[in-house]
Design a protein around this motif. Structure first.
Motif, mmCIF file in Angstrom:
data_model
loop_
_atom_site.group_PDB
_atom_site.id
_atom_site.type_symbol
_atom_site.label_atom_id
_atom_site.label_comp_id
_atom_site.label_asym_id
_atom_site.label_seq_id
_atom_site.Cartn_x
_atom_site.Cartn_y
_atom_site.Cartn_z
ATOM 1 N N GLU A 84 -8.935 17.118 5.797
ATOM 2 C CA GLU A 84 -9.331 16.166 4.763
ATOM 3 C C GLU A 84 -8.258 15.077 4.640
ATOM 4 O OE1 GLU A 84 -10.508 18.169 1.150
ATOM 5 O OE2 GLU A 84 -10.509 16.223 0.108
ATOM 6 N N TRP A 125 -4.878 6.706 4.210
ATOM 7 C CA TRP A 125 -3.747 7.526 3.748
ATOM 8 C C TRP A 125 -2.674 7.585 4.833
ATOM 9 C CZ3 TRP A 125 -0.316 11.364 4.572
ATOM 10 C CH2 TRP A 125 0.368 11.890 3.466
ATOM 11 N N CYS A 160 14.513 16.230 16.615
ATOM 12 C CA CYS A 160 14.291 14.780 16.784
ATOM 13 C C CYS A 160 15.562 14.038 17.202
ATOM 14 C CB CYS A 160 13.719 14.184 15.503
ATOM 15 S SG CYS A 160 12.204 14.989 14.997
ATOM 16 N N ARG A 213 -2.969 19.444 6.628
ATOM 17 C CA ARG A 213 -2.990 17.974 6.649
ATOM 18 C C ARG A 213 -1.612 17.365 6.348
ATOM 19 N NH1 ARG A 213 -6.041 15.855 1.176
ATOM 20 N NH2 ARG A 213 -4.587 16.769 -0.325
ATOM 21 N N LEU A 225 1.050 13.893 11.554
ATOM 22 C CA LEU A 225 2.310 13.192 11.847
ATOM 23 C C LEU A 225 2.719 13.240 13.326
ATOM 24 C CD1 LEU A 225 4.472 14.626 8.909
ATOM 25 C CD2 LEU A 225 3.300 12.417 8.985
ATOM 26 N N PHE A 226 2.292 14.294 14.044
ATOM 27 C CA PHE A 226 2.926 14.574 15.333
ATOM 28 C C PHE A 226 2.069 14.239 16.552
ATOM 29 C CE2 PHE A 226 4.773 17.600 12.223
ATOM 30 C CZ PHE A 226 6.032 17.033 12.176
ATOM 31 N N LEU A 266 13.042 21.907 7.253
ATOM 32 C CA LEU A 266 12.214 21.393 8.352
ATOM 33 C C LEU A 266 12.386 22.388 9.489
ATOM 34 C CD1 LEU A 266 10.627 19.187 9.865
ATOM 35 C CD2 LEU A 266 12.747 17.933 10.168
ATOM 36 N N GLY A 293 8.583 17.459 2.999
ATOM 37 C CA GLY A 293 8.516 16.050 3.405
ATOM 38 C C GLY A 293 9.451 15.131 2.642
ATOM 39 N N LYS A 294 9.506 15.320 1.324
ATOM 40 C CA LYS A 294 10.325 14.398 0.517
ATOM 41 C C LYS A 294 11.818 14.578 0.785
ATOM 42 C CE LYS A 294 7.303 13.281 -3.423
ATOM 43 N NZ LYS A 294 6.129 13.162 -2.606
ATOM 44 N N VAL A 330 13.122 15.661 3.609
ATOM 45 C CA VAL A 330 13.369 15.101 4.943
ATOM 46 C C VAL A 330 13.474 13.579 4.830
ATOM 47 C CG1 VAL A 330 12.454 14.815 7.280
ATOM 48 C CG2 VAL A 330 12.159 16.991 6.097
ATOM 49 N N PHE A 331 12.556 12.996 4.101
ATOM 50 C CA PHE A 331 12.531 11.535 3.938
ATOM 51 C C PHE A 331 13.860 11.041 3.357
ATOM 52 C CE2 PHE A 331 11.522 7.433 2.361
ATOM 53 C CZ PHE A 331 10.432 6.977 3.079
ATOM 54 N N ALA A 383 9.614 8.556 13.003
ATOM 55 C CA ALA A 383 9.024 9.644 12.205
ATOM 56 C C ALA A 383 8.033 9.094 11.196
ATOM 57 C CB ALA A 383 10.104 10.428 11.485
ATOM 58 N N ASN A 384 8.373 7.931 10.647
ATOM 59 C CA ASN A 384 7.576 7.361 9.566
ATOM 60 C C ASN A 384 7.985 5.898 9.419
ATOM 61 O OD1 ASN A 384 6.996 6.498 6.845
ATOM 62 N ND2 ASN A 384 6.565 8.638 6.364
ATOM 63 N N ILE A 400 10.468 5.229 6.671
ATOM 64 C CA ILE A 400 11.860 5.610 6.992
ATOM 65 C C ILE A 400 12.478 4.507 7.855
ATOM 66 C CG2 ILE A 400 13.344 7.232 8.254
ATOM 67 C CD1 ILE A 400 11.382 9.480 7.505
ATOM 68 N N ASN A 404 4.928 10.871 15.690
ATOM 69 C CA ASN A 404 6.271 11.426 15.874
ATOM 70 C C ASN A 404 6.263 12.393 17.062
ATOM 71 O OD1 ASN A 404 8.700 12.804 15.691
ATOM 72 N ND2 ASN A 404 8.577 13.142 13.492
ATOM 73 N N GLY A 417 16.680 14.896 12.547
ATOM 74 C CA GLY A 417 15.629 15.890 12.715
ATOM 75 C C GLY A 417 16.019 17.252 12.195
#
Ligand code: ACO
Length: 325
Positions: free
Chosen positions: A30, A35, A115, A154, A159-160, A198, A217-218, A220-221, A254-255, A258, A282, A313
């Motif tokens: 989903e 997004w 990474c 999701r 991402l990968f 991670l 995620g947050k 890592v970001f 990665a993003n 970032i 990524n 990473g």
């Protein structure tokens, strides 16, 4: 006394032919193109179909050897950065070395630093070249992250992607100044207190299964937007170059948010920051060598250009390098 440098004399990359767009992802979990695009900058990713990490790494390495214009017998070191090896043992690099046709006895090993893996591998190969232990090294970053992705989650599966990139390094003489050609400096870091932020959900010795990628995620970001500029600046200081001398920054892809943050922190104009995340997502250790090879290949990065690599990473690991092409 002359100074030994490791010069990039060949470059290669390979992306599997099968492409999954964001709309394809929306049929699996989903999610939506909107997004994924706004949160990550990713539009599609390439996924292996019957190929292994070793297969795609070999394709990138063969292209690097071809562009270098060298014979396989000249290669005296093969390093593969990956977290998705074909087997737990032996190292996938051994198989690649044999298929490249290197002389029996040529050292090869895999490097596991997620990474940051390619910058780690490049640093080790550079160190061996500068110590006189190798003259011509093939350094590869390759991953089939699709094999350790939970396709029902999701939060991660969008991402990968899979891919491979490679360079050939050759010992050359320099003066020991920032005007030299080759790898001018690099700096590696890790902090295992973030081991669980991670990671995969398993491994040979814990669950007898490779597991799937999971992350906060947050966390890592936040870590990435501080550590990637830190590594880039440290490598630049070691190399004796300033930000305004930099022609290109190749950050780990990665993003997009970032990447934009890292560019801003380093006060680099957007045009100097190389971005290809939209096409590939990524690909962990492969993002930097894929981008480097693509941009050398299309003439964007030219002989004499000063290029900074920076990555972060799992581990956490992070790393930076400064190279004059
Ligand atoms: N599609 C739709 N909705 C989603 C998706 C998706 N694919 N994934 C998560 N969501 C939902 C979440 O469930 C959440 O919903 P809720 O508010 O109802 O609970 C909402 O979107 C917001 O989720 P957040 O996690 O707050 O989204 P955020 O803005 O933090 O973005 C992201 C998530 C993209 C993972 C971001 O945290 C990030 O980029 N972190 C860096 C991690 C990274 O890039 N890791 C890659 C490996 S590490 C490396 O290479 C450095």
């Amino acid at each position: 006394m002359k100074f030994i440098r490791s010069e990039i004399i060949g470059h290669g990359h390979y992306a599997p032919k099968k492409v999954l767009t964001n709309d394809d992802m929306a049929k699996i979990v989903e999610t939506s193109d909107e997004w994924i695009t706004t949160r990550t900058g990713i539009k599609s990713r390439c996924i292996v179909d019957g190929e292994t990490t070793g297969d795609i790494a070999l394709r990138a390495a063969e292209m690097a050897v071809k562009t270098a214009g060298i014979r396989p017998e000249e290669i005296d070191l093969v390093v593969l950065a990956t977290i998705t090896p074909d087997n737990t043992t032996p190292a996938t690099s051994a198989k690649i070395a044999a298929k490249l046709g290197v002389k029996p006895g040529t050292p090869s090993f895999d490097m596991s630093a997620a990474c940051s893996g390619f910058v780690y591998a490049l640093t080790q190969a550079d160190n061996m070249i500068r110590l006189g232990q190798a003259k011509t090294a093939v350094v590869i970053g390759a991953e089939t992250l699709s094999k350790i992705t939970d396709w029902t989650d999701r939060n991660t599966c969008v991402l990968f992607g899979d891919g491979a990139g490679a360079v050939v390094l050759r010992a050359t003489e320099g003066e020991g100044t920032s005007k030299d050609t080759g790898i001018l400096a690099s700096k590696l870091y890790s902090d295992g207190t973030h081991y669980d932020n991670l990671c995969t959900t398993g491994g040979p010795s814990s669950t007898q299964n490779p597991g799937f990628i999971t992350m906060e995620g947050k966390e890592v970001f936040k870590f990435a937007v501080n550590s990637m500029p830190e590594a880039a600046l440290a490598a630049m200081e070691l190399a004796g170059v300033s930000v305004n001398e930099i022609d290109w920054l190749i950050p780990h892809q990665a993003n997009i948010r970032i990447i934009e943050n890292v560019g801003k922190k380093l006060e680099l104009p957007d045009e100097k920051v190389i971005v290809n995340i939209a096409k590939y997502g990524n690909t962990s250790a492969a993002t930097i060598p894929m981008a480097l090879s693509e941009k050398i290949g299309d003439g964007t990065i030219k002989k004499g250009d000063l290029v900074v690599l920076t990555a972060m990473g799992a581990g956490f690991t992070w790393a930076g390098a400064v190279i004059r092409l």
